[in-house]
Write a protein that holds these residues in place. Structure first.
Motif, PDB file in Angstrom:
ATOM      1  N   GLN A 118       0.812  -0.773   0.123  1.00 33.32           N
ATOM      2  CA  GLN A 118      -0.013   0.286   0.034  1.00 33.32           C
ATOM      3  C   GLN A 118       1.258   1.066  -0.115  1.00 33.32           C
ATOM      4  OE1 GLN A 118      -3.091   0.185  -0.303  1.00 33.32           O
ATOM      5  NE2 GLN A 118      -3.815   2.460  -0.133  1.00 33.32           N
ATOM      6  N   THR A 119       2.065   1.395   1.164  1.00 33.94           N
ATOM      7  CA  THR A 119       2.919   2.203   1.124  1.00 33.94           C
ATOM      8  C   THR A 119       3.779   2.662  -0.635  1.00 33.94           C
ATOM      9  OG1 THR A 119       3.207   1.891   3.334  1.00 33.94           O
ATOM     10  CG2 THR A 119       4.855   3.182   2.136  1.00 33.94           C
ATOM     11  N   LEU A 120       3.618   1.319  -1.018  1.00 36.08           N
ATOM     12  CA  LEU A 120       4.333   1.341  -2.450  1.00 36.08           C
ATOM     13  C   LEU A 120       3.804   2.768  -3.519  1.00 36.08           C
ATOM     14  CD1 LEU A 120       6.062  -1.877  -2.899  1.00 36.08           C
ATOM     15  CD2 LEU A 120       7.747  -0.166  -2.634  1.00 36.08           C
ATOM     16  N   MET A 121       2.375   2.027  -3.273  1.00 37.58           N
ATOM     17  CA  MET A 121       0.876   2.778  -4.166  1.00 37.58           C
ATOM     18  C   MET A 121       1.368   4.297  -3.844  1.00 37.58           C
ATOM     19  SD  MET A 121      -0.094   0.131  -5.765  1.00 37.58           S
ATOM     20  CE  MET A 121      -2.207   1.205  -5.949  1.00 37.58           C
ATOM     21  N   TYR A 123       3.396   6.080  -2.666  1.00 40.98           N
ATOM     22  CA  TYR A 123       5.308   6.813  -4.027  1.00 40.98           C
ATOM     23  C   TYR A 123       4.979   6.409  -5.194  1.00 40.98           C
ATOM     24  CZ  TYR A 123       6.811   7.336   1.285  1.00 40.98           C
ATOM     25  OH  TYR A 123       6.609   8.121   2.142  1.00 40.98           O
ATOM     26  N   GLN A 124       4.424   5.416  -5.407  1.00 49.48           N
ATOM     27  CA  GLN A 124       4.143   5.694  -7.591  1.00 49.48           C
ATOM     28  C   GLN A 124       3.356   6.330  -7.957  1.00 49.48           C
ATOM     29  OE1 GLN A 124       5.536   0.941  -8.958  1.00 49.48           O
ATOM     30  NE2 GLN A 124       3.405   1.458  -9.090  1.00 49.48           N
ATOM     31  N   ILE A 131       7.639   1.796  -9.204  1.00 50.01           N
ATOM     32  CA  ILE A 131       8.630   1.321  -8.027  1.00 50.01           C
ATOM     33  C   ILE A 131       9.376  -0.046  -8.529  1.00 50.01           C
ATOM     34  CG2 ILE A 131      10.100   1.608  -6.371  1.00 50.01           C
ATOM     35  CD1 ILE A 131       7.976   3.727  -5.283  1.00 50.01           C
ATOM     36  N   ARG A 132      10.704  -0.605  -9.433  1.00 51.86           N
ATOM     37  CA  ARG A 132      10.800  -0.784  -9.630  1.00 51.86           C
ATOM     38  C   ARG A 132      11.555  -1.999  -8.694  1.00 51.86           C
ATOM     39  NH1 ARG A 132      13.020  -3.430 -14.398  1.00 51.86           N
ATOM     40  NH2 ARG A 132      15.043  -4.879 -13.776  1.00 51.86           N
ATOM     41  N   SER A 148       5.385  -1.681  -9.160  1.00 48.16           N
ATOM     42  CA  SER A 148       5.244  -2.237  -7.832  1.00 48.16           C
ATOM     43  C   SER A 148       3.963  -2.445  -7.825  1.00 48.16           C
ATOM     44  CB  SER A 148       5.509  -1.524  -6.764  1.00 48.16           C
ATOM     45  OG  SER A 148       6.415  -1.672  -6.522  1.00 48.16           O
ATOM     46  N   ALA A 149       3.078  -1.792  -8.654  1.00 50.16           N
ATOM     47  CA  ALA A 149       1.382  -1.830  -8.601  1.00 50.16           C
ATOM     48  C   ALA A 149       0.661  -2.841  -9.311  1.00 50.16           C
ATOM     49  CB  ALA A 149       1.101  -0.325  -9.373  1.00 50.16           C
ATOM     50  N   ASP A 150       1.446  -3.541  -9.558  1.00 45.47           N
ATOM     51  CA  ASP A 150       1.143  -4.920 -10.352  1.00 45.47           C
ATOM     52  C   ASP A 150       1.007  -5.897  -8.997  1.00 45.47           C
ATOM     53  OD1 ASP A 150       1.182  -4.379 -13.211  1.00 45.47           O
ATOM     54  OD2 ASP A 150       3.342  -5.397 -12.930  1.00 45.47           O
TER      55      ASP A 150
END
Ligand code: THU
Length: 162
Positions: A118-121, A123-124, A131-132, A148-150
């Motif tokens: 959720q956090t990666l989402m 920031y993306q 983000i790879r 990361s959204a995948d």
């Protein structure tokens, strides 16, 4: 009549660090080294994350545990906070994650937990850049996720509140 929707995710698997593109291998080495800095006296599962910023800088973060267990924070969120705290307007392009487990060999990749996804989402969306992720133990197979959204289909985001 319902409509079924199926999400498939795609990721790349490499047999080991030697097979990776050079930039990914360099980032993974830094994540592996960072595991030494983890504060994980309770789980003894030391996680290291290394983030590559758009300006070329690499920052590292580790899991930070607490005697009150739920207070602990994962390495992925630590490194995102470090990056955003130091360089609020510089996109994070990639994060490598590794771990050293005192209780078992570290030979297979780990993937980010739900809160970290959720956090990666966030920031993306903020940086408008995928983000790879480069995921591996201290040795063995490496998984690369290009977006990361995948890892977070059917997610909640700012758009959900519009
Ligand atoms: N942990 C991380 O830092 N990142 C992950 O991807 C998985 C789990 C941490 C949380 C806790 O400190 C320890 O590893 C065991 O769950």
């Amino acid at each position: 009549m319902e409509t079924k929707t199926r999400h498939t995710i795609e990721f790349d698997t490499y047999p080991d660090i030697a097979a990776l593109p050079a930039a990914d291998a360099a980032l993974l080495r830094q994540a592996r080294t960072a595991t030494r800095d983890a504060y994980a006296p309770y789980s003894r599962f030391r996680v290291g994350a290394a983030a590559l910023l758009e300006n070329g800088e690499v920052l590292t973060g580790t899991n930070q545990e607490n005697a009150s267990y739920p207070v602990g924070i994962c390495a992925e969120r630590t490194v995102l906070s470090v990056a955003s705290g130091l360089h609020p307007n510089v996109p994070v392009l990639a994060i490598a994650v590794s771990y050293d487990n005192e209780l078992a060999p570290s030979v297979a990749p780990i993937a980010p937990c739900g809160i970290c996804r959720q956090t990666l989402m966030e920031y993306q969306a903020r940086y408008q850049r995928p983000i790879r992720l480069i995921l591996a133990g201290l040795s063995g197979q490496v998984i690369v996720v290009t977006d990361s959204a995948d890892l977070m289909p059917l997610s909640f985001s700012a758009n959900s509140m519009k």
